[in-house]
Motif scaffolding. Structure first.
Motif, PDB file in Angstrom:
ATOM      1  N   ILE A 371     -57.448  51.006 -11.434  1.00 51.54           N
ATOM      2  CA  ILE A 371     -56.854  49.715 -11.831  1.00 51.54           C
ATOM      3  C   ILE A 371     -56.788  48.822 -10.604  1.00 51.54           C
ATOM      4  CG2 ILE A 371     -54.849  48.569 -12.838  1.00 51.54           C
ATOM      5  CD1 ILE A 371     -54.076  51.254 -14.107  1.00 51.54           C
ATOM      6  N   TYR A 372     -57.337  47.621 -10.739  1.00 51.05           N
ATOM      7  CA  TYR A 372     -57.247  46.659  -9.643  1.00 51.05           C
ATOM      8  C   TYR A 372     -55.912  45.932  -9.758  1.00 51.05           C
ATOM      9  CZ  TYR A 372     -58.201  42.700  -6.585  1.00 51.05           C
ATOM     10  OH  TYR A 372     -58.127  41.756  -5.589  1.00 51.05           O
ATOM     11  N   LEU A 373     -55.057  46.061  -8.729  1.00 50.04           N
ATOM     12  CA  LEU A 373     -53.694  45.525  -8.777  1.00 50.04           C
ATOM     13  C   LEU A 373     -53.569  44.178  -8.076  1.00 50.04           C
ATOM     14  CD1 LEU A 373     -51.729  48.818  -8.054  1.00 50.04           C
ATOM     15  CD2 LEU A 373     -52.309  47.798 -10.267  1.00 50.04           C
ATOM     16  N   GLY A 374     -54.665  43.673  -7.544  1.00 50.31           N
ATOM     17  CA  GLY A 374     -54.616  42.425  -6.795  1.00 50.31           C
ATOM     18  C   GLY A 374     -54.507  42.703  -5.305  1.00 50.31           C
ATOM     19  N   ASN A 375     -54.630  41.653  -4.500  1.00 46.59           N
ATOM     20  CA  ASN A 375     -54.530  41.776  -3.037  1.00 46.59           C
ATOM     21  C   ASN A 375     -55.501  42.824  -2.480  1.00 46.59           C
ATOM     22  OD1 ASN A 375     -52.431  39.815  -2.875  1.00 46.59           O
ATOM     23  ND2 ASN A 375     -50.917  41.393  -3.415  1.00 46.59           N
ATOM     24  N   ASP A 380     -55.838  54.595  -8.203  1.00 48.97           N
ATOM     25  CA  ASP A 380     -56.535  55.518  -9.112  1.00 48.97           C
ATOM     26  C   ASP A 380     -56.001  56.937  -8.956  1.00 48.97           C
ATOM     27  OD1 ASP A 380     -57.559  56.316  -6.680  1.00 48.97           O
ATOM     28  OD2 ASP A 380     -59.664  56.067  -7.221  1.00 48.97           O
ATOM     29  N   ASN A 381     -56.411  57.794  -9.900  1.00 39.29           N
ATOM     30  CA  ASN A 381     -56.070  59.222  -9.874  1.00 39.29           C
ATOM     31  C   ASN A 381     -57.346  59.987  -9.521  1.00 39.29           C
ATOM     32  OD1 ASN A 381     -54.768  61.740 -10.353  1.00 39.29           O
ATOM     33  ND2 ASN A 381     -55.622  61.782 -12.424  1.00 39.29           N
ATOM     34  N   ALA A 382     -57.439  60.451  -8.284  1.00 42.08           N
ATOM     35  CA  ALA A 382     -58.649  61.135  -7.799  1.00 42.08           C
ATOM     36  C   ALA A 382     -58.317  62.587  -7.481  1.00 42.08           C
ATOM     37  CB  ALA A 382     -59.206  60.445  -6.555  1.00 42.08           C
ATOM     38  N   SER A 383     -58.958  63.503  -8.211  1.00 37.82           N
ATOM     39  CA  SER A 383     -58.756  64.954  -7.997  1.00 37.82           C
ATOM     40  C   SER A 383     -57.297  65.349  -8.147  1.00 37.82           C
ATOM     41  CB  SER A 383     -59.279  65.373  -6.617  1.00 37.82           C
ATOM     42  OG  SER A 383     -60.657  65.082  -6.503  1.00 37.82           O
ATOM     43  N   THR A 388     -54.184  54.835  -3.133  1.00 35.63           N
ATOM     44  CA  THR A 388     -54.379  53.382  -3.087  1.00 35.63           C
ATOM     45  C   THR A 388     -55.489  53.092  -2.088  1.00 35.63           C
ATOM     46  OG1 THR A 388     -52.044  53.010  -3.570  1.00 35.63           O
ATOM     47  CG2 THR A 388     -53.282  51.174  -2.629  1.00 35.63           C
ATOM     48  N   SER A 389     -56.513  52.340  -2.528  1.00 36.57           N
ATOM     49  CA  SER A 389     -57.658  52.027  -1.676  1.00 36.57           C
ATOM     50  C   SER A 389     -57.929  50.537  -1.706  1.00 36.57           C
ATOM     51  CB  SER A 389     -58.907  52.762  -2.172  1.00 36.57           C
ATOM     52  OG  SER A 389     -58.671  54.128  -2.357  1.00 36.57           O
ATOM     53  N   SER A 390     -58.671  50.073  -0.708  1.00 34.63           N
ATOM     54  CA  SER A 390     -59.119  48.684  -0.746  1.00 34.63           C
ATOM     55  C   SER A 390     -60.243  48.575  -1.770  1.00 34.63           C
ATOM     56  CB  SER A 390     -59.601  48.239   0.627  1.00 34.63           C
ATOM     57  OG  SER A 390     -60.799  48.920   0.979  1.00 34.63           O
ATOM     58  N   LEU A 391     -60.372  47.400  -2.364  1.00 35.66           N
ATOM     59  CA  LEU A 391     -61.409  47.203  -3.373  1.00 35.66           C
ATOM     60  C   LEU A 391     -62.792  47.440  -2.780  1.00 35.66           C
ATOM     61  CD1 LEU A 391     -62.359  46.293  -6.183  1.00 35.66           C
ATOM     62  CD2 LEU A 391     -62.284  43.921  -5.356  1.00 35.66           C
TER      63      LEU A 391
END
Length: 415
Positions: A371-375, A380-383, A388-391
């Protein structure tokens, strides 16, 4: 005994066989509709039973192998003992033959001694009856002193020879008796050893019978567990097949709903807040509702991970927690149903997805979604771990083997 692990290929299903891809689609694929939850729960329970039964089967098979090895070891020991008993029996028979031979020799010498003793006895008896006149006549008949001396000498020699012969025969008989006694002692020792080995043989035969009984019992257990495992496999695969069919039906209904909404929107001549696709599919997304961006952003940090491989399920739960019952399907489904534009047109609250990623077998088949949350932030749910990652980093990571696109989940725009 060779060990065999039961697999699903041994269990046939009708009308359709569940493939590995089907199993991954059900067990690993994310975002299943709420209507499928009971089916998945039953499949998981059956899988747990299957895992427990398979573990019991493996343990029983291992025990059966161990008993088989013990049985072989006892059988080998029994074979060696039987060979030793047979060898000792042959030695005992040989000793008995030697004893009988010595006894024959002893009997012969005994007869010889008795004959000599009888001969001497006859002489003494004859001399007694004649009053010893024979010896005296021999001496008195000597014409000269030299003849007298010679006659006395020969009489002494005859007596000494008789005595020596008797003594020799007695000595030989005594030696034969000693040899016989030695042979009988050796025979007794061999018989004692044979008796001990026969006792050991009886014990080993008893152990062999017990091992056979254990082996039969273990084999029955393995056979029963094998049947149980196969039945559980059939049950699990049937549940997986039912879940897959339900998922396909849900996807079909969702696609029909989406097409119906698009057709209705077209008939009304309304573009209704549509956002044109960039370099994605080349189409446009129909907006069917509105939602709260703030609620989705908050839920993205409060909804926990449902587990590894369930990225789409987490996205669906986040939107549900924000009051939006949209979504469903796995990441690949979300990509195909809702992502119509490139990330250059992304807006806060959109989902961002790829249809395939080379990071796991599930990701290859089902892709990944966040999900892109802005900024410039993607959640995401990974493994099984929320991150939280940069786009830009997210797009770089998941555009290796496919094109990343974005869109409004369920056609619901957030503001």
């Amino acid at each position: 005994m060779s060990r065999k692990r039961i697999d699903s290929s041994e269990v046939g299903l009708t009308p359709r066989t569940v493939t590995r891809r089907d199993a991954l689609r059900i067990l690993i694929g994310a975002g299943m509709c709420a209507v499928l939850s009971p089916v998945i729960a039953r499949a998981a329970t059956t899988q747990e039973k299957l895992d427990a039964a398979q573990l019991s089967y493996d343990e029983a098979q291992s025990k059966l192998d161990q008993i088989g090895q013990e049985y072989s070891a006892i059988a080998d020991q029994l074979s060696q003992t039987q060979a030793q008993v047979g060898d000792l029996s042959s030695q005992i028979d040989a000793k008995q033959a030697e004893i009988e031979q010595k006894q024959t020799e002893i009997d012969a010498k005994q007869a010889e001694v008795e004959a000599k003793q009888q001969q001497l006895g006859d002489r003494m008896c004859s001399a007694y009856k004649s009053g010893g006149s024979s010896v005296l006549d021999i001496l008195l008949s000597s014409a000269t002193f030299e003849e007298l001396t010679s006659n006395i000498y020969y009489l002494d020699k005859i007596s000494a020879a008789d005595q020596a012969m008797i003594s020799e025969v007695k000595d030989l008989k005594a030696e034969l008796e000693r040899q016989k006694s030695s042979l009988e002692t050796e025979k007794a020792e061999l018989e004692s050893q044979k008796s001990e080995l026969e006792t050991l043989q009886a014990q080993q035969e008893q152990q062999l019978e017990e091992a056979q009984a254990k082996q039969a019992e273990a084999q029955d257990l393995v056979s029963n567990l094998s049947s149980e495992v196969k039945e559980l496999m059939a049950q699990r695969d049937a549940e997986l097949l039912a879940a897959q069919q339900a998922a396909e039906e849900a996807a079909r209904r969702e696609e029909e709903r989406r097409k119906a909404a698009a057709a209705a929107n077209k008939n009304n001549g309304s573009s209704g807040g549509s956002s044109s696709g960039g370099s994605g599919s080349g189409g446009s997304q129909t907006i069917t509702g509105n939602g709260s961006l703030a609620a989705v952003q908050s839920a993205a940090y409060s909804v926990p991970s449902p587990g590894s491989g369930l990225c789409a399920a987490w996205v669906t739960r986040v939107f549900a927690a924000a009051g939006l019952n949209v979504g469903g399907g796995n990441a690949c489904d979300m990509y195909n149903w809702y992502c119509y534009t490139s990330v250059s047109n992304i807006q806060p609250g959109m989902i961002v997805a790829c249809p395939s990623a080379p990071y796991s077998s599930a990701a290859v088949i089902y892709g990944h979604v966040g999900i892109y949350l802005g900024n410039n932030t993607v959640r995401d749910n990974a493994s099984g771990r929320l991150r939280t990652s940069s786009l830009s980093a997210w797009v770089s990571e998941y555009s290796v083997t496919s094109t990343v696109r974005c869109g409004w989940l369920g056609g619901v725009a957030l503001s």
